[in-house]
Design an enzyme around this catalytic site. Structure first.
Site, PDB file in Angstrom:
ATOM      1  N   ASN A 115     -25.793  37.560 -47.144  1.00  0.00           N
ATOM      2  CA  ASN A 115     -25.702  38.489 -48.270  1.00  0.00           C
ATOM      3  C   ASN A 115     -24.790  39.676 -47.892  1.00  0.00           C
ATOM      4  O   ASN A 115     -24.300  39.756 -46.773  1.00  0.00           O
ATOM      5  CB  ASN A 115     -27.117  38.941 -48.655  1.00  0.00           C
ATOM      6  N   THR A 143     -35.322  43.410 -30.291  1.00  0.00           N
ATOM      7  CA  THR A 143     -34.871  43.845 -28.958  1.00  0.00           C
ATOM      8  C   THR A 143     -35.047  42.736 -27.917  1.00  0.00           C
ATOM      9  O   THR A 143     -34.466  42.815 -26.840  1.00  0.00           O
ATOM     10  CB  THR A 143     -35.668  45.084 -28.491  1.00  0.00           C
ATOM     11  N   LYS A 144     -35.905  41.747 -28.217  1.00  0.00           N
ATOM     12  CA  LYS A 144     -36.207  40.672 -27.253  1.00  0.00           C
ATOM     13  C   LYS A 144     -36.184  39.329 -27.978  1.00  0.00           C
ATOM     14  O   LYS A 144     -36.254  39.291 -29.206  1.00  0.00           O
ATOM     15  CB  LYS A 144     -37.596  40.876 -26.650  1.00  0.00           C
ATOM     16  N   ALA A 156     -37.807  42.240 -43.006  1.00  0.00           N
ATOM     17  CA  ALA A 156     -36.831  43.263 -43.373  1.00  0.00           C
ATOM     18  C   ALA A 156     -37.000  44.497 -42.483  1.00  0.00           C
ATOM     19  O   ALA A 156     -38.123  44.886 -42.155  1.00  0.00           O
ATOM     20  CB  ALA A 156     -37.031  43.634 -44.839  1.00  0.00           C
ATOM     21  N   ARG A 214     -47.175  36.207 -36.666  1.00  0.00           N
ATOM     22  CA  ARG A 214     -47.991  34.991 -36.792  1.00  0.00           C
ATOM     23  C   ARG A 214     -47.083  33.768 -36.696  1.00  0.00           C
ATOM     24  O   ARG A 214     -45.853  33.879 -36.790  1.00  0.00           O
ATOM     25  CB  ARG A 214     -48.718  34.984 -38.133  1.00  0.00           C
ATOM     26  N   ALA A 253     -33.574  41.788 -44.961  1.00  0.00           N
ATOM     27  CA  ALA A 253     -32.617  42.869 -45.209  1.00  0.00           C
ATOM     28  C   ALA A 253     -32.711  43.964 -44.148  1.00  0.00           C
ATOM     29  O   ALA A 253     -33.801  44.367 -43.740  1.00  0.00           O
ATOM     30  CB  ALA A 253     -32.908  43.474 -46.575  1.00  0.00           C
ATOM     31  N   HIS A 288     -23.011  49.948 -24.636  1.00  0.00           N
ATOM     32  CA  HIS A 288     -22.346  50.865 -23.699  1.00  0.00           C
ATOM     33  C   HIS A 288     -23.354  51.270 -22.641  1.00  0.00           C
ATOM     34  O   HIS A 288     -24.555  51.359 -22.929  1.00  0.00           O
ATOM     35  CB  HIS A 288     -21.827  52.097 -24.436  1.00  0.00           C
TER      36      HIS A 288
HETATM   37  C1  LIG Z   1     -31.013  35.924 -47.817  1.00  0.00           C
HETATM   38  C2  LIG Z   1     -31.394  37.149 -48.641  1.00  0.00           C
HETATM   39  O1  LIG Z   1     -30.554  37.767 -49.196  1.00  0.00           O
HETATM   40  S1  LIG Z   1     -33.012  37.648 -48.667  1.00  0.00           S
HETATM   41  C3  LIG Z   1     -33.130  39.100 -49.692  1.00  0.00           C
HETATM   42  C4  LIG Z   1     -33.782  40.226 -49.012  1.00  0.00           C
HETATM   43  N1  LIG Z   1     -35.208  40.024 -48.882  1.00  0.00           N
HETATM   44  C5  LIG Z   1     -35.840  40.417 -47.793  1.00  0.00           C
HETATM   45  O2  LIG Z   1     -35.264  40.953 -46.875  1.00  0.00           O
HETATM   46  C6  LIG Z   1     -37.317  40.145 -47.769  1.00  0.00           C
HETATM   47  C7  LIG Z   1     -37.842  39.998 -46.339  1.00  0.00           C
HETATM   48  N2  LIG Z   1     -39.247  39.715 -46.362  1.00  0.00           N
HETATM   49  C8  LIG Z   1     -40.149  40.335 -45.559  1.00  0.00           C
HETATM   50  O3  LIG Z   1     -39.836  41.198 -44.728  1.00  0.00           O
HETATM   51  C9  LIG Z   1     -41.590  39.896 -45.782  1.00  0.00           C
HETATM   52  O4  LIG Z   1     -42.411  41.058 -45.717  1.00  0.00           O
HETATM   53  C10 LIG Z   1     -42.092  38.823 -44.789  1.00  0.00           C
HETATM   54  C11 LIG Z   1     -41.327  37.529 -45.033  1.00  0.00           C
HETATM   55  C12 LIG Z   1     -41.910  39.255 -43.343  1.00  0.00           C
HETATM   56  C13 LIG Z   1     -43.563  38.625 -45.135  1.00  0.00           C
HETATM   57  O5  LIG Z   1     -44.199  37.769 -44.228  1.00  0.00           O
HETATM   58  P1  LIG Z   1     -45.769  37.461 -44.380  1.00  0.00           P
HETATM   59  O6  LIG Z   1     -46.214  36.691 -43.201  1.00  0.00           O
HETATM   60  O7  LIG Z   1     -45.980  36.857 -45.732  1.00  0.00           O
HETATM   61  O8  LIG Z   1     -46.393  38.921 -44.266  1.00  0.00           O
HETATM   62  P2  LIG Z   1     -47.424  39.686 -45.251  1.00  0.00           P
HETATM   63  O9  LIG Z   1     -46.724  40.097 -46.491  1.00  0.00           O
HETATM   64  O10 LIG Z   1     -48.668  38.853 -45.368  1.00  0.00           O
HETATM   65  O11 LIG Z   1     -47.752  40.969 -44.382  1.00  0.00           O
HETATM   66  C14 LIG Z   1     -48.500  40.912 -43.185  1.00  0.00           C
HETATM   67  C15 LIG Z   1     -48.448  42.273 -42.500  1.00  0.00           C
HETATM   68  O12 LIG Z   1     -47.101  42.507 -42.025  1.00  0.00           O
HETATM   69  C16 LIG Z   1     -46.586  43.700 -42.593  1.00  0.00           C
HETATM   70  N3  LIG Z   1     -45.160  43.469 -42.884  1.00  0.00           N
HETATM   71  C17 LIG Z   1     -44.628  42.569 -43.750  1.00  0.00           C
HETATM   72  N4  LIG Z   1     -43.282  42.635 -43.717  1.00  0.00           N
HETATM   73  C18 LIG Z   1     -42.977  43.586 -42.826  1.00  0.00           C
HETATM   74  C19 LIG Z   1     -41.751  44.111 -42.364  1.00  0.00           C
HETATM   75  N5  LIG Z   1     -40.581  43.642 -42.841  1.00  0.00           N
HETATM   76  N6  LIG Z   1     -41.767  45.070 -41.430  1.00  0.00           N
HETATM   77  C20 LIG Z   1     -42.956  45.554 -40.944  1.00  0.00           C
HETATM   78  N7  LIG Z   1     -44.174  45.089 -41.345  1.00  0.00           N
HETATM   79  C21 LIG Z   1     -44.164  44.118 -42.265  1.00  0.00           C
HETATM   80  C22 LIG Z   1     -47.391  43.929 -43.872  1.00  0.00           C
HETATM   81  O13 LIG Z   1     -47.377  45.270 -44.245  1.00  0.00           O
HETATM   82  C23 LIG Z   1     -48.758  43.434 -43.450  1.00  0.00           C
HETATM   83  O14 LIG Z   1     -49.335  44.437 -42.647  1.00  0.00           O
HETATM   84  P3  LIG Z   1     -50.954  44.673 -42.668  1.00  0.00           P
HETATM   85  O15 LIG Z   1     -51.553  43.420 -42.101  1.00  0.00           O
HETATM   86  O16 LIG Z   1     -51.124  45.866 -41.798  1.00  0.00           O
HETATM   87  O17 LIG Z   1     -51.305  44.873 -44.100  1.00  0.00           O
END
Ligand SMILES: CC(=O)SCCNC(=O)CCNC(=O)[C@H](O)C(C)(C)COP(=O)(O)OP(=O)(O)OC[C@H]1O[C@@H](n2cnc3c(N)ncnc32)[C@H](O)[C@@H]1OP(=O)(O)O
Length: 205
Positions: A84, A164-165, A159, A182, A141, A114
């Site tokens: 994207n 880092t690892k 997102a 998970r 993202a 660096h």
């Molecule tokens: C190709 C493209 O263009 S894609 C378009 C852009 N879209 C994106 O970037 C979306 C990315 N998606 C994400 O980041 C999602 O949150 C995913 C895929 C990581 C979710 O994964 P899941 O396993 O379903 O996580 P779920 O929503 O159940 O959340 C579990 C825990 O992780 C946390 N969590 C979820 N995503 C994130 C994140 N990105 N960063 C930090 N914590 C997160 C939640 O807050 C939750 O915390 P809690 O247990 O304390 O409540």
């Protein structure tokens, strides 16, 4: 070892070398052309990517603007990779990306760094370590992937993560620093997002 070999060796070198910068300029000119294409110029984009990248498989799509220090010269994409807007690749050495991997908007993949020591940083020295991203990985993202990182097949990077690892295959990993949340599991076979049930047959997609 010449300066170009040094750039790929992982050792410290001077990144203001004139020969290096002349080579880099040619790559950046092509990158400029790619980013100046119109949305309707799909064939021109594909042809430019084949010239710009070290390797690129069939049916890859990169949404402009694309940013890369060497215009993709050290980037190896499999087939069907999707990126994207604003994918930023510090491709001062090699970046490998497997088939069907997807990048959300504003992802940064950095091979370069660096030295932390100020006396070494001031004369503009740098080192580069390759990055390996597996097959069918989804990088959310705004994630940042740091030098030397390896990400296993099928993994999802949340997102905004700062990776880092190394992250293994078949997991969801999130956060700064990015840690495994998970494994991809039986629940994912039934639900595509939180409590939303998968309502399409696998063989129809
Ligand atoms: C190709 C493209 O263009 S894609 C378009 C852009 N879209 C994106 O970037 C979306 C990315 N998606 C994400 O980041 C999602 O949150 C995913 C895929 C990581 C979710 O994964 P899941 O396993 O379903 O996580 P779920 O929503 O159940 O959340 C579990 C825990 O992780 C946390 N969590 C979820 N995503 C994130 C994140 N990105 N960063 C930090 N914590 C997160 C939640 O807050 C939750 O915390 P809690 O247990 O304390 O409540």
């Amino acid at each position: 070892m010449n300066i170009y070999e040094k750039m790929h060796s992982g050792e410290i070198y001077s990144c203001t070398d004139e020969n290096l910068m002349n080579k880099q300029m040619k790559c950046l000119e092509k990158l400029y052309d790619f980013n100046a294409t119109r949305p309707s110029e799909g064939e021109k984009r594909q042809a430019l990517l084949k010239e710009m990248f070290a390797e690129i498989g069939d049916d890859c799509y990169i949404e402009p603007p694309f940013h890369a220090n060497w215009g993709g010269k050290h980037v190896h994409f499999g087939s069907n990779v999707y990126a994207n807007f604003n994918l930023t690749m510090v491709d001062d050495t090699h970046i490998y990306v497997g088939d069907y991997t997807m990048f959300g908007p504003n992802v940064t993949v950095a091979t370069g760094g660096h030295p932390v020591l100020p006396e070494l940083r001031e004369p503009v020295t740098q080192f580069n370590i390759p990055v390996h991203i597996g097959r069918n990985v989804w990088i959310g993202a705004g994630a940042v992937i740091l030098p030397g990182v390896k990400i296993g097949d099928n993994t999802v990077i949340g997102a905004g993560s700062v990776v880092t690892k190394d992250i293994p295959a078949n997991v969801v990993a999130v956060g700064n620093p990015c840690r495994v949340l998970r494994e991809i599991n039986e629940h994912d076979k039934e639900y595509y997002y939180k409590d939303r049930k998968i309502n399409i047959k696998m063989d129809t997609v």
